[in-house]
Write an enzyme that holds these catalytic residues in place. Structure first.
Site, PDB file in Angstrom:
ATOM      1  CE  LYS A   4      -3.875   1.912   2.751  1.00 21.65           C
ATOM      2  NZ  LYS A   4      -4.711   1.716   3.959  1.00 21.65           N
TER       3      LYS A   4
ATOM      4  CB  SER B 185      -8.048   3.658   3.001  1.00 24.17           C
ATOM      5  OG  SER B 185      -7.172   3.074   3.947  1.00 24.17           O
TER       6      SER B 185
ATOM      7  CB  SER C  79      -8.124   0.810   5.944  1.00 27.73           C
ATOM      8  OG  SER C  79      -8.810   2.025   5.768  1.00 27.73           O
TER       9      SER C  79
HETATM   10  N1  GLN Z   1     -12.945   4.138   6.797  1.00 24.54           N
HETATM   11  C1  GLN Z   1     -12.266   4.569   7.957  1.00 24.54           C
HETATM   12  C2  GLN Z   1     -11.869   6.017   7.826  1.00 24.54           C
HETATM   13  O1  GLN Z   1     -12.220   6.588   6.864  1.00 24.54           O
HETATM   14  C3  GLN Z   1     -11.063   3.689   8.219  1.00 24.54           C
HETATM   15  C4  GLN Z   1      -9.878   4.055   7.434  1.00 24.54           C
HETATM   16  C5  GLN Z   1      -8.686   3.225   7.775  1.00 24.54           C
HETATM   17  O2  GLN Z   1      -8.784   2.191   8.416  1.00 24.54           O
HETATM   18  N2  GLN Z   1      -7.531   3.711   7.359  1.00 24.54           N
HETATM   19  O3  GLN Z   1     -11.216   6.562   8.643  1.00 24.54           O
END
Ligand code: GLN
Length: 483
Positions: A76, A151, A175
């Site tokens: 990532k 994400s 994410s």
């Molecule tokens: N969807 C969550 C957010 O927008 C989690 C994001 C993540 O785990 N990086 O913060």
């Protein structure tokens, strides 16, 4: 000849069926045919990959047997890999080349891995759809009109479409698990502290964890063996013994108690997902596990608590992007303050700015006690809910998302709807627990559904073992997108 799993590729390489360079070529061909549609990668690291594959072939020829020798993986793009750009899918880091490896990257490389490229994400990992990327939205390989989740949507889509054999993701509030679930792959968020965060670009430091995304639980165990463990470069990495997670697989699950949180099966969950969850629970019962109801009474406060604390931490972490030391700098500024302001205005996207503003507000004097401090207290209550639940059970079984993969742009203009869809994953980060998404069914429209297995602190062994046992009995994880 494309192997499906890391385990298969290891056998193929060991038995001389193909060389690491040949395996890399096969993966590149796959990327060549699928990437145009999926757009999982921000950039490929072709030159580095070839060098790594050649080095792996030499090590294989020399009789070496490192755990990931010659295995092509993706990372990532918020995790540093030396010599490659690390953009966090943000304009502000568009030109940033990492001068060092993240510890997780370095451990993959010492184990012999070949890094294919850096995968797409929501900018700074803020989002649940990978649409908040400065570069491009990634598409779900199962339906190109739909999001892959986020994400870590690029990592999930790349694994799902066969454009790598495994990937690293990061999980601050879901994410790894939610995109794994949306793309029909396996994704593990380890216990907070299990994997070093050194070289992971910080979003919310008390919640962030790096973890593996793979086709199978067995492959996830293999990757965790490599990346896990204490790191002197990260004071929050825990000094606890690192078991051999592969050895933990295959233990009997008979008699294990699975907790079903009653607050997770109320209104708001898509009936198709609820059906798949009930089916999963039945399968686990057939394998000898016992169902017990547990309660997580503070679940209703999780979204508010998470978005206060995560934004507070983000506003502090992201203050370093000011155009001075690295990354993008706006031109034609009148003075220093003007340069900071313009750089941040032009360098950050909408969602990141929203969170910086929200986070700055909840930390500001006069509001700190009412929001940030209150949030910390509720976080303690949420953690206590899990402590109580784990007195009654050994693993918690839950959905990852109340909804199936949605259409691109469907939720983009409604941040609150997007935040609410994180309801089943964020409490786990607030409590610091390990949890894994495993494929457990499909909607009638053929979209993947994933189940979430949540464990006690540092008990990834049980989580992995139950997941592995489930995969021995089901074939959802073996299905491939039509692509
Ligand atoms: N969807 C969550 C957010 O927008 C989690 C994001 C993540 O785990 N990086 O913060």
């Amino acid at each position: 000849m494309l192997p499906d799993t890391i385990a298969q590729a290891r056998d193929g390489l060991k038995n001389g069926k193909y060389s690491a360079v040949e395996l890399l070529e096969t993966l590149r061909k796959r990327i060549g045919s699928a990437e145009d549609k999926v757009k999982a990668y921000i950039h490929l690291t072709d030159d580095l990959a070839l060098e790594q594959a050649q080095a792996a072939d030499q090590r294989i020829a020399g009789g070496e047997d490192a755990p990931l020798l010659g295995i092509p993986l993706a990372i990532k793009d918020n995790i540093c890999a030396r010599g490659a750009r690390t953009t966090c899918a943000s304009r502000i880091l568009d030109n940033f080349v990492a001068p060092y490896d993240a510890t997780a990257t370095q451990r993959l490389l010492s184990a012999g891995a070949v890094i294919l490229g850096k995968t797409n994400l929501d900018e700074f990992a803020m989002g649940s759809s990978t649409e908040n990327s400065h570069y491009q939205p990634t598409r779900n390989p199962w339906d190109l009109e739909r999001v892959p989740g986020g994400s870590s949507g690029g990592s999930a889509a790349a694994v799902s479409a066969g454009m790598c054999l495994g990937a690293l993701g990061s999980d601050t509030g879901g994410s790894i698990r939610q995109p794994a679930s949306f793309c029909g792959v396996t994704g593990l968020k380890p216990t907070y502290g299990r994997v070093s965060r050194f070289g992971l670009v910080a979003f919310a430091s008390s919640l962030d964890q790096i973890g593996p995304m793979t086709r199978t639980v067995a492959d996830a165990a293999l990757l965790l063996n490599v990346i896990g463990g204490k790191d002197p470069l990260d004071s929050t990495s825990a000094d606890v013994a690192l078991p051999d997670f592969t050895k933990a697989l295959g233990r009997d699950v008979k008699g294990l108690r699975m907790g079903i949180p009653k607050e997770y099966f109320t209104s708001g969950i898509d009936p198709e997902i609820e059906r798949a969850m009930r089916e999963t629970i039945r399968t686990l019962e057939k394998l000898g596990m016992k169902q017990v109801e547990v309660s997580l009474p503070h679940t209703q406060y999780a979204v508010a608590t998470y978005y206060i604390l995560a934004c507070a931490e983000a506003s502090s972490n992201l203050s370093r992007y000011d155009g001075v030391k690295y990354g993008f700098r706006a031109e034609n500024s009148k003075n220093l303050l003007d340069m900071y302001t313009k750089t941040r205005e032009e360098g950050f996207g909408e969602e990141v700015k929203r969170r910086i503003i929200l986070g700055t507000f909840v930390l500001s004097s006069g509001y700190y006690d009412a929001y940030y401090l209150k949030g910390q207290k509720v976080r303690a209550l949420i953690k206590r809910d899990f402590d109580e639940a784990f007195k009654l059970c050994d693993v918690i079984v839950a959905p990852n998302s109340p909804i199936a993969p949605f259409k691109l742009k469907e939720k983009l203009d409604d941040p609150l709807q997007m935040y609410l869809s994180d309801i089943y994953t964020i409490s786990i980060n607030l409590a610091g627990l390990p949890a894994m998404a495993v494929p457990c069914g499909f909607t009638q429209g053929g979209l993947p559904i994933g189940a979430q297995l949540i464990g006690r602190h540092f008990d990834e062994e049980t989580v992995l073992n139950v997941g592995h046992r489930f995969q021995l009995d089901t074939d959802y994880h073996l299905k491939r997108p039509p692509l």
